[in-house]
Design a protein around this motif. Structure first.
Motif, PDB file in Angstrom:
ATOM      1  N   GLY A 267      -4.509  -0.814   3.138  1.00 41.93           N
ATOM      2  CA  GLY A 267      -4.086  -2.218   3.087  1.00 41.93           C
ATOM      3  C   GLY A 267      -4.588  -3.055   4.249  1.00 41.93           C
TER       4      GLY A 267
ATOM      5  N   SER B  21      -5.522 -12.310  -5.619  1.00 38.77           N
ATOM      6  CA  SER B  21      -5.355 -13.714  -5.948  1.00 38.77           C
ATOM      7  C   SER B  21      -4.068 -14.190  -5.327  1.00 38.77           C
TER       8      SER B  21
ATOM      9  N   LYS C 277       7.631 -14.895   7.440  1.00 34.23           N
ATOM     10  CA  LYS C 277       6.933 -13.660   7.122  1.00 34.23           C
ATOM     11  C   LYS C 277       7.885 -12.560   6.644  1.00 34.23           C
TER      12      LYS C 277
ATOM     13  N   ALA D  67      -2.852  -8.454  -1.137  1.00 32.07           N
ATOM     14  CA  ALA D  67      -1.940  -7.459  -1.696  1.00 32.07           C
ATOM     15  C   ALA D  67      -2.637  -6.548  -2.705  1.00 32.07           C
ATOM     16  N   GLN D  68      -3.509  -7.178  -3.498  1.00 35.59           N
ATOM     17  CA  GLN D  68      -4.191  -6.372  -4.516  1.00 35.59           C
ATOM     18  C   GLN D  68      -5.016  -5.257  -3.863  1.00 35.59           C
TER      19      GLN D  68
ATOM     20  N   GLY E  68      13.267   3.775   9.525  1.00 35.34           N
ATOM     21  CA  GLY E  68      13.003   3.931  10.950  1.00 35.34           C
ATOM     22  C   GLY E  68      11.693   3.271  11.310  1.00 35.34           C
TER      23      GLY E  68
ATOM     24  N   TYR F  93       6.006 -11.116  -0.248  1.00 35.17           N
ATOM     25  CA  TYR F  93       5.710 -12.255   0.629  1.00 35.17           C
ATOM     26  C   TYR F  93       5.500 -13.604  -0.073  1.00 35.17           C
TER      27      TYR F  93
ATOM     28  N   LEU G  52       1.066  -0.268   7.542  1.00 36.68           N
ATOM     29  CA  LEU G  52       2.129  -0.974   8.284  1.00 36.68           C
ATOM     30  C   LEU G  52       2.037  -2.489   8.217  1.00 36.68           C
ATOM     31  N   GLY G  53       0.999  -3.008   7.586  1.00 36.00           N
ATOM     32  CA  GLY G  53       0.868  -4.462   7.499  1.00 36.00           C
ATOM     33  C   GLY G  53       0.528  -5.094   8.846  1.00 36.00           C
TER      34      GLY G  53
ATOM     35  N   GLY H 242       0.821  -1.211   0.000  1.00 38.03           N
ATOM     36  CA  GLY H 242       0.000   0.000   0.000  1.00 38.03           C
ATOM     37  C   GLY H 242       0.849   1.252   0.000  1.00 38.03           C
TER      38      GLY H 242
END
Ligand SMILES: Cc1cc2nc3c(=O)[nH]c(=O)nc-3n(C[C@H](O)[C@H](O)[C@H](O)COP(=O)(O)OP(=O)(O)OC[C@H]3O[C@@H](n4cnc5c(N)ncnc54)[C@H](O)[C@@H]3O)c2cc1C
Length: 413
Positions: A298, A352, A137, A309-310, A88, A55, A117-118, A27
């Protein structure tokens, strides 16, 4: 601004709108690429890693693939772009001062903040897992697992009694599909006497790939069994020690337990008092605004397809960009309601599975379910999916999949 050093901005830049993007993943990178080189903005991308992590190929990195296949340096992605890349770890948001402070005390000013930030690994409080299990990961985690496998087989000449993978989602089954061949390969290559290895795949739910259609689960189950992987469905892990794992009250001896079963939202949001939903995602409006001038994208945002991810790429593109390019924040406020159709676009992009599935374990059935035979056929025709010169044209179906191969990822951004 008091008590805060200002990074990334020159005095001349202070006249422009300062956009701070935090998180150099799917993102964040997409938003940064779209906003860089715009005369009205000064864009800074702050990320804790120097690379974008790709990933889907991490399981491959853990089982013999190159580390470079699962990371792309941010410097390379932003070469020639007008943007400041800073490394950072974002720790604290000061809404009043409009700063993000890193864990080493540097403060970054913003007018508009974009956060992506996932997620982080979630062990659900199961004792010992955080200490003794392996993960895949990040490239570092994948590298650690690979080093462990090599040490057992090459240095100690001794395969583990059981290789245990926990979690039969896409990551778990991809790893389970790749591991038997990789272990045999290392033994052969290093002259270790070939032995049968036991690979166990454990899932708490009653079927593997629980989020995919059941016939896909059945096909993958058959394939894994043919590869010699033992499936333990509906089994809950209770604890792990240095030598064994306890599953449904029974001990399983193993020094190689790989946890792929859970993630949770990044702690940054809880620590900084964002409004969270029950599943811990950040509440955002239809335009991904969590608060005035703070956007969340995201995996972090509570949107229907968050976790793919998409979705993150679409968030960083369709949701944010038209808004940001209006440049005048007051004008943005008036345009928000006109962006309804963006939602429909996002719903179209369900994402996907991706990565190099050289055994066709997942990609075939999943893509066919999602996009039908036509897309699947494109994959079948692609002789070397990792080959950037392969026959696949990423632009043709760029809106149908988030990435077809590592070699093509740059074209998607
Ligand atoms: C093993 C695996 C396989 C996957 N396979 C698929 C797949 O096949 N298809 C699919 O659609 N999706 C897949 N996903 C999910 C997909 O990767 C995510 O949905 C996507 O990456 C989300 O993008 P994001 O920008 O929200 O987060 P991320 O891409 O995770 O980016 C977050 C970024 O923030 C950085 N960061 C974290 N903390 C901080 C901090 N405190 N300060 C600064 N920076 C920080 C991270 O280093 C990272 O660069 C997979 C995920 C994993 C883990």
């Amino acid at each position: 601004m008091q008590d805060a050093c200002v990074f990334g901005y020159t005095t001349a830049d202070m006249s422009k709108e300062r956009i701070l993007i935090v998180g150099g993943g799917f993102g964040g990178v997409k938003a940064a690429l779209e906003l860089a080189n715009n005369n009205h903005f000064t864009v800074t991308l702050l990320s804790d890693q120097p690379n974008l992590r790709y990933y889907p190929t991490l399981y491959h990195t853990a089982t013999g693939g190159r580390r470079a296949n699962s990371t792309i340096p941010l410097d390379e992605l932003f070469k020639g772009k007008d943007i400041t890349i800073a490394q950072g770890k974002a720790a604290m948001l000061d809404r009043k001062a409009k700063t993000i402070t890193t864990d080493d005390g540097r403060a970054f000013l913003f007018d508009t903040l974009i956060i992506s930030l996932g997620v982080v690994t979630n062990y659900f409080g199961i004792e010992g897992l955080d200490t003794y299990s392996y993960g895949i990961k990040s490239a570092e985690e994948a590298g650690r697992l690979k080093a462990h496998l090599h040490q057992q087989l090459i240095d100690d000449h001794k395969p583990d009694l059981n290789y245990v993978i926990i979690g039969a989602g896409p990551t778990g089954i991809e790893l389970a599909g790749a591991l038997p061949g990789y272990l045999q390969h290392i033994m052969k290559r290093h002259g270790v006497e070939p032995r049968k290895v036991h690979i166990d795949l454990i899932e708490a739910l009653p079927r593997l790939l629980p989020r995919l259609p059941s016939d896909t689960s059945r096909m993958v189950k058959r394939r894994l069994k043919r590869l010699g992987v033992k499936l333990y469905l509906g089994q809950a892990v209770q604890s792990q020690s240095a030598d064994e794992l306890t599953i449904n009250g029974k001990p399983v001896r193993s020094h190689t337990v790989i946890w792929t079963a859970g993630v949770t939202n990044h702690p940054f949001f809880k620590n900084n008092d964002f409004t969270l939903t029950k599943r811990g995602k950040v509440s955002v409006d239809a335009y991904l605004q969590a608060e005035d001038n703070i956007f969340v994208l995201g995996d972090n945002a509570n949107t229907p397809y968050s976790g793919m991810a998409q979705t993150a790429i679409v968030d960083g593109d369709f949701h944010i960009i038209p808004l940001m390019k209006l440049e005048d924040p007051a004008q943005r406020a008036t345009i928000l309601p006109a962006m309804k159709e963006v939602d429909e676009l996002v719903l179209k992009y369900k994402g996907s599975l991706s990565g190099e599935h050289n055994d066709g374990l997942v990609r075939g059935p999943w893509l066919e379910q999602m996009y039908g035979k036509e897309v699947l056929e494109l994959f079948r025709q692609a002789k070397h999916i990792m080959d950037p010169d392969g026959i696949f044209n990423p632009h043709k179906k760029a809106d149908a999949d988030w990435d077809y191969s590592f070699g093509h990822i740059r074209d998607h951004f």
